[in-house]
Write an enzyme that holds these catalytic residues in place. Sequence first.
Site, PDB file in Angstrom:
ATOM      1  N   ALA A  42       0.839  -1.209   0.000  1.00 20.69           N
ATOM      2  CA  ALA A  42       0.000   0.000   0.000  1.00 20.69           C
ATOM      3  C   ALA A  42       0.871   1.254   0.000  1.00 20.69           C
ATOM      4  CB  ALA A  42      -0.920   0.002   1.206  1.00 20.69           C
ATOM      5  N   ASP A  43       1.964   1.229   0.781  1.00 16.91           N
ATOM      6  CA  ASP A  43       2.864   2.392   0.826  1.00 16.91           C
ATOM      7  C   ASP A  43       3.539   2.599  -0.526  1.00 16.91           C
ATOM      8  OD1 ASP A  43       2.149   2.671   3.413  1.00 16.91           O
ATOM      9  OD2 ASP A  43       3.927   1.636   4.229  1.00 16.91           O
ATOM     10  N   SER A  90      34.715  -1.251 -31.462  1.00 21.33           N
ATOM     11  CA  SER A  90      35.602  -2.321 -31.023  1.00 21.33           C
ATOM     12  C   SER A  90      37.031  -1.769 -31.009  1.00 21.33           C
ATOM     13  CB  SER A  90      35.460  -3.531 -31.927  1.00 21.33           C
ATOM     14  OG  SER A  90      35.474  -3.121 -33.259  1.00 21.33           O
ATOM     15  N   LEU A  91      37.985  -2.638 -30.796  1.00 19.36           N
ATOM     16  CA  LEU A  91      39.375  -2.190 -30.702  1.00 19.36           C
ATOM     17  C   LEU A  91      40.209  -2.860 -31.777  1.00 19.36           C
ATOM     18  CD1 LEU A  91      39.798  -2.586 -26.833  1.00 19.36           C
ATOM     19  CD2 LEU A  91      39.748  -0.423 -28.083  1.00 19.36           C
ATOM     20  N   GLU A 124      45.527  -2.207 -19.059  1.00 14.59           N
ATOM     21  CA  GLU A 124      44.606  -2.878 -18.137  1.00 14.59           C
ATOM     22  C   GLU A 124      44.107  -4.168 -18.774  1.00 14.59           C
ATOM     23  OE1 GLU A 124      42.227   0.584 -18.965  1.00 14.59           O
ATOM     24  OE2 GLU A 124      40.442  -0.675 -19.032  1.00 14.59           O
ATOM     25  N   LYS A 126      41.970  -6.922 -20.568  1.00 18.87           N
ATOM     26  CA  LYS A 126      40.808  -6.927 -21.471  1.00 18.87           C
ATOM     27  C   LYS A 126      39.890  -8.032 -20.983  1.00 18.87           C
ATOM     28  CE  LYS A 126      39.567  -6.896 -26.345  1.00 18.87           C
ATOM     29  NZ  LYS A 126      38.536  -7.917 -26.367  1.00 18.87           N
ATOM     30  N   ASP A 128      36.990 -10.640 -20.771  1.00 15.64           N
ATOM     31  CA  ASP A 128      36.273 -11.425 -21.768  1.00 15.64           C
ATOM     32  C   ASP A 128      34.826 -11.599 -21.329  1.00 15.64           C
ATOM     33  OD1 ASP A 128      35.761 -12.879 -23.980  1.00 15.64           O
ATOM     34  OD2 ASP A 128      36.916 -14.641 -23.395  1.00 15.64           O
ATOM     35  N   TYR A 234      35.214   0.727 -17.463  1.00 14.59           N
ATOM     36  CA  TYR A 234      36.515   1.098 -18.030  1.00 14.59           C
ATOM     37  C   TYR A 234      36.449   2.253 -19.031  1.00 14.59           C
ATOM     38  CZ  TYR A 234      34.809  -2.305 -21.476  1.00 14.59           C
ATOM     39  OH  TYR A 234      34.048  -3.000 -22.361  1.00 14.59           O
ATOM     40  N   LYS A 298      45.680   2.298 -23.698  1.00 12.37           N
ATOM     41  CA  LYS A 298      44.990   3.529 -24.092  1.00 12.37           C
ATOM     42  C   LYS A 298      45.899   4.730 -23.858  1.00 12.37           C
ATOM     43  CE  LYS A 298      40.732   1.415 -22.455  1.00 12.37           C
ATOM     44  NZ  LYS A 298      39.699   1.336 -21.423  1.00 12.37           N
ATOM     45  N   LYS A 322      46.414  -8.849 -27.622  1.00 13.68           N
ATOM     46  CA  LYS A 322      45.788 -10.127 -27.314  1.00 13.68           C
ATOM     47  C   LYS A 322      46.803 -11.133 -26.770  1.00 13.68           C
ATOM     48  CE  LYS A 322      41.859 -10.696 -28.499  1.00 13.68           C
ATOM     49  NZ  LYS A 322      40.998 -10.603 -29.652  1.00 13.68           N
ATOM     50  N   CYS A 427      31.180 -29.251 -57.192  1.00 19.06           N
ATOM     51  CA  CYS A 427      30.540 -28.826 -55.953  1.00 19.06           C
ATOM     52  C   CYS A 427      29.759 -29.997 -55.354  1.00 19.06           C
ATOM     53  CB  CYS A 427      29.605 -27.658 -56.242  1.00 19.06           C
ATOM     54  SG  CYS A 427      28.584 -27.229 -54.823  1.00 19.06           S
ATOM     55  N   CYS A 430      25.783 -29.084 -55.541  1.00 18.26           N
ATOM     56  CA  CYS A 430      24.955 -28.920 -56.745  1.00 18.26           C
ATOM     57  C   CYS A 430      25.579 -29.558 -57.982  1.00 18.26           C
ATOM     58  CB  CYS A 430      24.680 -27.436 -57.013  1.00 18.26           C
ATOM     59  SG  CYS A 430      26.102 -26.520 -57.601  1.00 18.26           S
ATOM     60  N   CYS A 445      32.477 -22.961 -56.184  1.00 18.01           N
ATOM     61  CA  CYS A 445      31.397 -23.539 -56.975  1.00 18.01           C
ATOM     62  C   CYS A 445      30.925 -22.483 -57.956  1.00 18.01           C
ATOM     63  CB  CYS A 445      30.264 -23.941 -56.036  1.00 18.01           C
ATOM     64  SG  CYS A 445      28.694 -24.135 -56.866  1.00 18.01           S
ATOM     65  N   CYS A 451      23.058 -22.982 -57.063  1.00 14.47           N
ATOM     66  CA  CYS A 451      23.597 -23.883 -56.037  1.00 14.47           C
ATOM     67  C   CYS A 451      22.808 -23.652 -54.748  1.00 14.47           C
ATOM     68  CB  CYS A 451      25.074 -23.610 -55.798  1.00 14.47           C
ATOM     69  SG  CYS A 451      25.737 -24.579 -54.421  1.00 14.47           S
TER      70      CYS A 451
HETATM   71  S1  IVH Z   1      37.937   0.093 -23.964  1.00 12.02           S
HETATM   72  C1  IVH Z   1      36.215   2.443 -27.915  1.00 12.02           C
HETATM   73  N1  IVH Z   1      38.738  -1.508 -22.102  1.00 12.02           N
HETATM   74  O1  IVH Z   1      36.741  -5.185 -25.789  1.00 12.02           O
HETATM   75  C2  IVH Z   1      36.293   1.107 -27.276  1.00 12.02           C
HETATM   76  N2  IVH Z   1      37.333  -2.424 -23.792  1.00 12.02           N
HETATM   77  O2  IVH Z   1      37.452  -5.410 -28.608  1.00 12.02           O
HETATM   78  C3  IVH Z   1      36.642   1.254 -25.840  1.00 12.02           C
HETATM   79  N3  IVH Z   1      36.787  -4.776 -23.473  1.00 12.02           N
HETATM   80  O3  IVH Z   1      33.815  -3.795 -27.072  1.00 12.02           O
HETATM   81  C4  IVH Z   1      36.772  -0.063 -25.217  1.00 12.02           C
HETATM   82  N4  IVH Z   1      37.903  -5.048 -21.594  1.00 12.02           N
HETATM   83  O4  IVH Z   1      33.674  -4.979 -24.840  1.00 12.02           O
HETATM   84  C5  IVH Z   1      38.021  -1.409 -23.222  1.00 12.02           C
HETATM   85  N5  IVH Z   1      39.497  -2.785 -20.336  1.00 12.02           N
HETATM   86  C6  IVH Z   1      38.789  -2.680 -21.445  1.00 12.02           C
HETATM   87  C7  IVH Z   1      38.076  -3.773 -21.996  1.00 12.02           C
HETATM   88  C8  IVH Z   1      37.368  -3.596 -23.179  1.00 12.02           C
HETATM   89  C9  IVH Z   1      37.126  -5.637 -22.497  1.00 12.02           C
HETATM   90  C10 IVH Z   1      35.967  -5.138 -24.625  1.00 12.02           C
HETATM   91  C11 IVH Z   1      34.833  -4.208 -24.946  1.00 12.02           C
HETATM   92  C12 IVH Z   1      35.016  -3.822 -26.381  1.00 12.02           C
HETATM   93  C13 IVH Z   1      35.924  -4.886 -26.875  1.00 12.02           C
HETATM   94  C14 IVH Z   1      36.758  -4.390 -28.028  1.00 12.02           C
END
Ligand code: IVH
Length: 749
Positions: A42-43, A90-91, A124, A126, A128, A234, A298, A322, A427, A430, A445, A451
């Site tokens: 009620a609240d 992405s990176l 730093e 990355k 997953d 991040y 970065k 990586k 192929c 087909c 093919c 196909c």
């Molecule tokens: S910085 C402009 N820092 O990696 C993009 N990304 O391959 C800035 N990720 O889509 C991203 N750890 O999902 C950054 N310490 C980290 C990260 C990180 C994982 C992922 C993130 C990004 C992907 C790029």
Amino acid sequence: MAKTPPDISNEQVREEFFELQTLLWAANREYHTQDSPSIADADFDAAKRRYLELVDAFPEFRKVATQLSAIGAPVSDTFAKVTHAVPMLSLANAFDDQDIRDFDDKVRRYLGLRDKQVLRYTAEPKIDGLSLSLRYENGILVQAATRGDGETGENVTANARTIADIPYRIEDAPTVMEIRGEVYMSHADFEALNARQAEAGNKTFANPRNAAAGSLRQLDAAVTRPRPLRFFAYAWVELSDSLADTQIETIERLAALGFRTNPLTRACDGPEEMLAHYADIEAQRSMLGYDIDGVVCKVDDLALQRRLGFRSTTPRWAIAHKFPAELAWTRLEGIDIQVGRTGALSPVARLAPVTVGGVVVSNATLHNEDYIAGRDADGNPIRGGKDIRAGDRVQVYRAGDVIPKVADVDLSQRPEDAEPFVLPTVCPECGSDAVREEGDAIRRCTGGVICPAQAVERLKHFVARGAFDIDGLGARQIEMFYRDDALPIREPADIFTLAARDASSLSKLQNRDGFGEKSVENLFQAIEDKRNIPLDRLLFALGIRHVGEVAGKDLARHYLGWEPLTKALDKARPAALAWRMADAAEATERDAATAEDRRARIKEVRDAAIAQCDVPEDATAAWNDLIGMDGIAATVGLSLSGAMANAEERAAIDRLAAELAVQNVVPRNTASSPVAGKTVVFTGTMQKMTRAEAKARAEALGAKVSGSVSKKTDLLVAGPGAGSKAKKATELGIETIDEDGWISLIGDA
Ligand code: IVH
């Protein structure tokens, strides 16, 4: 950029509003995260009524309040889409030490820094997991969105609110802030979750990342709630007040505001320190208790990050270093042939299942016949020339998202009766000839759309994410419709005539496998929704070889509409044909003694071949315009032009286009740009930025940067030492400004 909510003047009302909001959120959160809410129903109802009254009376609150309307609302059956205010990128990747040194070199060159100047970076882990964008307004988490395709994600706000690491209310936060980070699951939590799932007879997850994604993307937040998700912040994209001037300090400030940030984040002076920290992190990797797949480096200074800016899908100021891939040995049971979207015959390894980096692998790519035979595209030995045969013991390699591949073979364990592998020349799907063209590593093919494998793969690509992305029409449904004689989908246009064809008699679809009245209706609606399609998506969806997402975007930005694009391609056709002939001529020149010889011969042969074809001038101009675009190489141009010139393919494309309303491109970021659509030339020395930087900024603002002055030039930016170009501009009466003029013109745009 989204607007900052207006200042709300009546302090008292404002205070009451935010108090109620906090109370409601807390109650809501308790409701979702615990079984015993601390506030009576009620609240809660009374507070909610008063809150909504305030929202009604003071429209200023509406923007902040929208998300609250979800309180007590029923669970919806799909996630709402969120267009990211700033795309989630992405990176770029680095795979070894040299790549990191090259990254540092490029950054410093771009910025025009002197050799001795050491640049500071942060390094730093990355993580997953999966990235998440969190939007706070007035300190309240108002929206959480997944990455999606980078431009549009899914609204998972209710789910994000169940994650303990994500603050839902922040004291002293900037009015608007959008924070990005990674949702992940620890190893221990993952194991325990899988055990619980197995016990309950539910599906288990392949790895912590899938478990995190599967848990976050639940339509019912109550399912997400008990899942042990975590979050590291991040990055950020919008901050109404800057928190600091450097990456490392901003991360510290985010931690102070209540976010979890990664404790292994360090400032590093120059590439060698980054590499040392990478080694440190790698040494600790197995003890962290969660998956990481590399180290992100970065540029630390945020002003420099802004100067460096972005390429089409990645920032110039960051790179992902990586970790090396993970390996395992197993038996190769057989080699299957898959026929892909572009007709490529791909050998696929069928393996005795083996765990590689926590994932069970039973298929892996073998690339092509040369790879299996133990040689590269130029005929040089790879793996010391060892070939791969069914029955062999092979090493399987997997790196992050990368499809597993067979990397090595142990000849000492080869069965005596193992036979060398031979790729078929017809192929398997087909029966058409499968041909390997000179200079191509792949046998293809030649069946084209006759196909079935190619046709089906093209259709799957057409409806996939990033392309038409039609809800309810995935790979499985495409397989079904392709084989359906009553209501077939055999080419993309058929998707858009499906509803009309089905309506002509009693719905043929209903009551079929997995289709009820509602899902048929939903499917037709989902298809209808995609008739209106952005040009770049259409281009990508066509599945033309070499025309991927990036090329699709580049082409769309350049031609702005479907009509101008097709017209330009038709016009360029004779020139493309001449180029192709010249290419064929080139191929016969591969045996020349030295590379230099070969290049010289190729140029001669190409020039002669082009001269032979009587190419109209406007065709040459249209062709040069196409392949002169940034990012569009002759291969892309040839492939695109080839597809449009092939009678059958073109007819299918035209049938499709007739069903669609293709959206023209409104250049992004350039609505307020003073140089959008203008042709700009830079000459002389620039002192406050490098030439590369000036060019990239101008292009990001929608300008076309040209190397020479002509009647088409709109603006010349001339630094000290400008010579003939400045003179020519004056003669032609073209506006000329200096570097300071340029900077004040583009300002903060
Ligand atoms: S910085 C402009 N820092 O990696 C993009 N990304 O391959 C800035 N990720 O889509 C991203 N750890 O999902 C950054 N310490 C980290 C990260 C990180 C994982 C992922 C993130 C990004 C992907 C790029």
